[in-house]
Design a protein around this motif. Structure first.
Motif, PDB file in Angstrom:
ATOM      1  N   ALA A  91       0.858  -1.316  -0.049  1.00  0.00           N
ATOM      2  CA  ALA A  91       0.009   0.055   0.068  1.00  0.00           C
ATOM      3  C   ALA A  91       0.890   1.194   0.025  1.00  0.00           C
ATOM      4  O   ALA A  91       0.527   2.182  -0.601  1.00  0.00           O
ATOM      5  CB  ALA A  91      -0.879   0.092   1.107  1.00  0.00           C
ATOM      6  N   ILE A  92       2.170   1.214   0.887  1.00  0.00           N
ATOM      7  CA  ILE A  92       2.832   2.507   1.059  1.00  0.00           C
ATOM      8  C   ILE A  92       3.257   2.630  -0.517  1.00  0.00           C
ATOM      9  O   ILE A  92       3.825   3.930  -0.910  1.00  0.00           O
ATOM     10  CB  ILE A  92       3.797   2.059   2.048  1.00  0.00           C
ATOM     11  CG1 ILE A  92       3.394   2.356   3.541  1.00  0.00           C
ATOM     12  CG2 ILE A  92       5.028   3.207   1.807  1.00  0.00           C
ATOM     13  CD1 ILE A  92       3.429   3.647   3.953  1.00  0.00           C
ATOM     14  N   PHE A  93       4.027   1.548  -1.236  1.00  0.00           N
ATOM     15  CA  PHE A  93       4.502   1.639  -2.441  1.00  0.00           C
ATOM     16  C   PHE A  93       3.688   2.641  -3.228  1.00  0.00           C
ATOM     17  O   PHE A  93       3.880   3.496  -4.213  1.00  0.00           O
ATOM     18  CB  PHE A  93       4.819   0.281  -2.924  1.00  0.00           C
ATOM     19  CG  PHE A  93       5.407   0.054  -4.313  1.00  0.00           C
ATOM     20  CD1 PHE A  93       6.623   0.359  -4.677  1.00  0.00           C
ATOM     21  CD2 PHE A  93       4.379  -0.120  -5.310  1.00  0.00           C
ATOM     22  CE1 PHE A  93       7.042   0.430  -6.004  1.00  0.00           C
ATOM     23  CE2 PHE A  93       5.006  -0.320  -6.806  1.00  0.00           C
ATOM     24  CZ  PHE A  93       6.329   0.123  -6.926  1.00  0.00           C
ATOM     25  N   ILE A  94       2.317   1.939  -3.423  1.00  0.00           N
ATOM     26  CA  ILE A  94       1.137   2.467  -4.298  1.00  0.00           C
ATOM     27  C   ILE A  94       1.205   3.886  -4.030  1.00  0.00           C
ATOM     28  O   ILE A  94       0.978   4.868  -4.946  1.00  0.00           O
ATOM     29  CB  ILE A  94      -0.095   1.702  -4.346  1.00  0.00           C
ATOM     30  CG1 ILE A  94       0.066   0.256  -4.633  1.00  0.00           C
ATOM     31  CG2 ILE A  94      -1.256   2.505  -4.976  1.00  0.00           C
ATOM     32  CD1 ILE A  94      -1.105  -0.693  -4.576  1.00  0.00           C
ATOM     33  N   MET A  95       1.030   4.223  -2.744  1.00  0.00           N
ATOM     34  CA  MET A  95       0.438   5.693  -2.187  1.00  0.00           C
ATOM     35  C   MET A  95       1.604   6.642  -2.556  1.00  0.00           C
ATOM     36  O   MET A  95       1.484   7.774  -3.018  1.00  0.00           O
ATOM     37  CB  MET A  95       0.306   5.404  -0.680  1.00  0.00           C
ATOM     38  CG  MET A  95      -0.856   4.714  -0.511  1.00  0.00           C
ATOM     39  SD  MET A  95      -1.868   5.499   1.125  1.00  0.00           S
ATOM     40  CE  MET A  95      -2.367   7.118  -0.074  1.00  0.00           C
ATOM     41  N   ILE A  96       3.159   6.226  -2.265  1.00  0.00           N
ATOM     42  CA  ILE A  96       4.097   7.116  -2.622  1.00  0.00           C
ATOM     43  C   ILE A  96       4.402   7.369  -4.050  1.00  0.00           C
ATOM     44  O   ILE A  96       4.372   8.443  -4.460  1.00  0.00           O
ATOM     45  CB  ILE A  96       5.311   6.489  -1.993  1.00  0.00           C
ATOM     46  CG1 ILE A  96       5.296   6.582  -0.532  1.00  0.00           C
ATOM     47  CG2 ILE A  96       6.661   7.159  -2.646  1.00  0.00           C
ATOM     48  CD1 ILE A  96       6.598   6.006   0.343  1.00  0.00           C
ATOM     49  N   GLY A  97       4.227   6.165  -4.965  1.00  0.00           N
ATOM     50  CA  GLY A  97       4.286   6.457  -6.421  1.00  0.00           C
ATOM     51  C   GLY A  97       3.370   7.206  -6.935  1.00  0.00           C
ATOM     52  O   GLY A  97       3.504   8.009  -7.790  1.00  0.00           O
ATOM     53  N   SER A  98       2.028   7.041  -6.316  1.00  0.00           N
ATOM     54  CA  SER A  98       0.841   7.865  -7.131  1.00  0.00           C
ATOM     55  C   SER A  98       0.922   9.135  -6.606  1.00  0.00           C
ATOM     56  O   SER A  98       0.658  10.263  -7.065  1.00  0.00           O
ATOM     57  CB  SER A  98      -0.314   7.164  -6.940  1.00  0.00           C
ATOM     58  OG  SER A  98      -0.467   6.787  -5.625  1.00  0.00           O
ATOM     59  N   PHE A 147      -6.988   4.228  -3.985  1.00  0.00           N
ATOM     60  CA  PHE A 147      -7.147   2.904  -3.873  1.00  0.00           C
ATOM     61  C   PHE A 147      -6.008   2.296  -2.913  1.00  0.00           C
ATOM     62  O   PHE A 147      -6.443   1.530  -1.932  1.00  0.00           O
ATOM     63  CB  PHE A 147      -6.541   2.314  -5.477  1.00  0.00           C
ATOM     64  CG  PHE A 147      -6.307   0.825  -5.374  1.00  0.00           C
ATOM     65  CD1 PHE A 147      -7.336  -0.216  -5.002  1.00  0.00           C
ATOM     66  CD2 PHE A 147      -4.882   0.219  -5.436  1.00  0.00           C
ATOM     67  CE1 PHE A 147      -7.387  -1.727  -4.973  1.00  0.00           C
ATOM     68  CE2 PHE A 147      -4.887  -1.300  -5.540  1.00  0.00           C
ATOM     69  CZ  PHE A 147      -6.062  -2.086  -5.118  1.00  0.00           C
ATOM     70  N   GLY A 148      -4.793   3.004  -2.753  1.00  0.00           N
ATOM     71  CA  GLY A 148      -3.662   2.693  -1.910  1.00  0.00           C
ATOM     72  C   GLY A 148      -4.276   3.131  -0.486  1.00  0.00           C
ATOM     73  O   GLY A 148      -4.028   2.516   0.540  1.00  0.00           O
ATOM     74  N   TYR A 178      -5.096   9.641 -13.010  1.00  0.00           N
ATOM     75  CA  TYR A 178      -4.751   7.994 -12.587  1.00  0.00           C
ATOM     76  C   TYR A 178      -4.084   8.104 -11.481  1.00  0.00           C
ATOM     77  O   TYR A 178      -4.266   7.152 -10.756  1.00  0.00           O
ATOM     78  CB  TYR A 178      -4.106   7.369 -14.028  1.00  0.00           C
ATOM     79  CG  TYR A 178      -4.932   7.109 -15.196  1.00  0.00           C
ATOM     80  CD1 TYR A 178      -6.261   7.363 -15.280  1.00  0.00           C
ATOM     81  CD2 TYR A 178      -4.305   6.588 -16.235  1.00  0.00           C
ATOM     82  CE1 TYR A 178      -6.801   7.313 -16.565  1.00  0.00           C
ATOM     83  CE2 TYR A 178      -4.856   6.513 -17.584  1.00  0.00           C
ATOM     84  CZ  TYR A 178      -6.381   6.823 -17.496  1.00  0.00           C
ATOM     85  OH  TYR A 178      -7.173   6.486 -18.763  1.00  0.00           O
ATOM     86  N   GLY A 179      -3.195   8.775 -11.304  1.00  0.00           N
ATOM     87  CA  GLY A 179      -2.226   8.813 -10.042  1.00  0.00           C
ATOM     88  C   GLY A 179      -3.236   9.008  -8.927  1.00  0.00           C
ATOM     89  O   GLY A 179      -3.101   8.255  -7.839  1.00  0.00           O
ATOM     90  N   LEU A 180      -4.252   9.918  -9.155  1.00  0.00           N
ATOM     91  CA  LEU A 180      -5.207  10.185  -7.976  1.00  0.00           C
ATOM     92  C   LEU A 180      -6.170   8.893  -7.605  1.00  0.00           C
ATOM     93  O   LEU A 180      -6.365   8.667  -6.458  1.00  0.00           O
ATOM     94  CB  LEU A 180      -6.376  11.336  -8.475  1.00  0.00           C
ATOM     95  CG  LEU A 180      -6.888  12.230  -7.412  1.00  0.00           C
ATOM     96  CD1 LEU A 180      -5.723  12.911  -6.107  1.00  0.00           C
ATOM     97  CD2 LEU A 180      -7.671  13.506  -8.081  1.00  0.00           C
ATOM     98  N   GLU A 181      -6.313   8.485  -8.731  1.00  0.00           N
ATOM     99  CA  GLU A 181      -7.053   6.845  -8.524  1.00  0.00           C
ATOM    100  C   GLU A 181      -6.401   6.000  -7.769  1.00  0.00           C
ATOM    101  O   GLU A 181      -6.829   5.229  -6.930  1.00  0.00           O
ATOM    102  CB  GLU A 181      -7.785   6.511  -9.769  1.00  0.00           C
ATOM    103  CG  GLU A 181      -9.028   7.416 -10.308  1.00  0.00           C
ATOM    104  CD  GLU A 181      -9.230   6.966 -11.763  1.00  0.00           C
ATOM    105  OE1 GLU A 181      -8.776   6.073 -12.361  1.00  0.00           O
ATOM    106  OE2 GLU A 181     -10.056   8.026 -12.319  1.00  0.00           O
ATOM    107  N   TRP A 182      -5.311   5.794  -8.103  1.00  0.00           N
ATOM    108  CA  TRP A 182      -4.258   4.970  -7.597  1.00  0.00           C
ATOM    109  C   TRP A 182      -4.128   5.178  -6.240  1.00  0.00           C
ATOM    110  O   TRP A 182      -3.715   4.589  -5.175  1.00  0.00           O
ATOM    111  CB  TRP A 182      -2.756   4.962  -8.220  1.00  0.00           C
ATOM    112  CG  TRP A 182      -2.721   3.960  -9.289  1.00  0.00           C
ATOM    113  CD1 TRP A 182      -2.695   4.308 -10.710  1.00  0.00           C
ATOM    114  CD2 TRP A 182      -2.655   2.529  -9.206  1.00  0.00           C
ATOM    115  NE1 TRP A 182      -2.521   3.207 -11.571  1.00  0.00           N
ATOM    116  CE2 TRP A 182      -2.739   2.060 -10.709  1.00  0.00           C
ATOM    117  CE3 TRP A 182      -2.612   1.597  -8.319  1.00  0.00           C
ATOM    118  CZ2 TRP A 182      -2.451   0.608 -10.889  1.00  0.00           C
ATOM    119  CZ3 TRP A 182      -2.587   0.209  -8.701  1.00  0.00           C
ATOM    120  CH2 TRP A 182      -2.593  -0.445  -9.885  1.00  0.00           C
ATOM    121  N   HIS A 183      -4.026   6.610  -5.936  1.00  0.00           N
ATOM    122  CA  HIS A 183      -3.838   7.180  -4.482  1.00  0.00           C
ATOM    123  C   HIS A 183      -4.991   6.695  -3.686  1.00  0.00           C
ATOM    124  O   HIS A 183      -4.618   6.185  -2.483  1.00  0.00           O
ATOM    125  CB  HIS A 183      -3.383   8.655  -4.497  1.00  0.00           C
ATOM    126  CG  HIS A 183      -2.642   9.181  -3.474  1.00  0.00           C
ATOM    127  ND1 HIS A 183      -1.278   8.633  -3.335  1.00  0.00           N
ATOM    128  CD2 HIS A 183      -2.941  10.125  -2.574  1.00  0.00           C
ATOM    129  CE1 HIS A 183      -0.777   9.280  -2.173  1.00  0.00           C
ATOM    130  NE2 HIS A 183      -1.621  10.407  -1.740  1.00  0.00           N
TER     131      HIS A 183
END
Ligand code: HEM
Length: 228
Positions: A31-38, A73-74, A66-71
């Motif tokens: 989750a942290i990986f997704i949140m930081i990248g996005s 989600f994470g 898309y970054g926001l959507e990933w953010h």
């Protein structure tokens, strides 16, 4: 003998990192990986520091949307998993046993040992004082990043919360510095995990079975004595 066997059924062998801790730890890492990248992708869309823009090769999401959507989600994974971890840590007494007490003197001694490359790694069952500070610190930062994220996401609905930060830009700064602290933590944390591979293995397999003293439960034998 029969009583001992019965007692060990009541208090089954306990792993250094019980299964729920391992599952929550690795879900959190993803989750942290997704949140930081996005988060870096969203940042690039409206930068705070003119000298800082994250390369496209290390961000998640082709466009800011898309970054926001990933953010988000994470975020749901991070928040729900984090709440489960906090409840588990408090309810089972894991935090009390593994993270307290913290001695300031021991923090300095441990830092001194680390600087002289004399840190001992032979006992995985106890966190040293610096580990305790880092783990507690990252949990506090994790809570602050969620609170500041809520204020950024819904500044009207959470206006009282948002007002605590003074301005919208301050909320962004707090959120950014929390992210930076988590990235710094990860660099140190992953480096140490690679330097002491048996700790990494323990976080994957559960590690050694530990006695009841280390878990904080009543020892099985004394259970026999008191009931016997
Ligand atoms: C790929 C990335 C990661 C690796 C390889 C890793 C590895 C490890 C290892 C090996 C331990 C056990 C340490 C020991 O027994 O001495 C541990 C514990 C811990 N890690 Fe990580 N970790 C990662 C990501 C993270 C992230 C992103 C966070 C939080 C932001 C985190 C927070 C923690 C915490 C709080 C503990 C203590 C857990 C407990 O005992 O309840 N880790 N990690």
């Amino acid at each position: 003998m029969a009583q001992l066997a019965a007692a060990s059924r009541v208090y089954p062998a306990h792993r250094l990192h019980p299964l729920p801790v391992r599952i929550m730890h690795w879900i959190n890492a993803v989750a942290i990986f997704i949140m930081i990248g996005s988060g870096w992708k969203i940042y690039n869309d409206d930068i705070i520091f003119s000298f800082l823009r994250f390369p496209d090769s290390i961000v998640i999401g082709k466009w800011a949307q898309y970054g926001l959507e990933w953010h988000f989600f994470g975020m749901w994974i991070f928040v729900l998993n984090g709440l489960a971890y906090l409840c588990y840590g408090i309810a089972t007494g894991r935090f009390r046993r593994k993270l307290f007490p913290i001695s300031i003197r021991e923090v300095f001694v441990t830092i001194g040992e680390a600087l002289r490359f004399r840190l001992r790694h032979d006992d995985l069952t106890h966190y040293n004082a610096v580990q305790k500070v880092l783990y507690l610190g990252v949990m506090i930062v994790g809570i602050l990043i969620v609170i500041s994220g809520l204020a950024l996401w819904k500044p009207i609905q959470f206006s009282e919360l948002a007002n605590l930060f003074g301005s919208f830009q301050n909320i962004r700064l707090v959120h950014f510095f929390c992210m930076s602290a988590i990235v710094a933590f990860i660099v140190v944390h992953v480096t140490l995990a690679l330097l002491v591979p048996q700790s990494l293995l323990a976080m994957l397999t559960g590690g050694p079975a530990i006695d009841d003293d280390a878990t904080g439960r009543a020892p099985a034998v004394s259970k026999v004595e008191t009931t016997g």
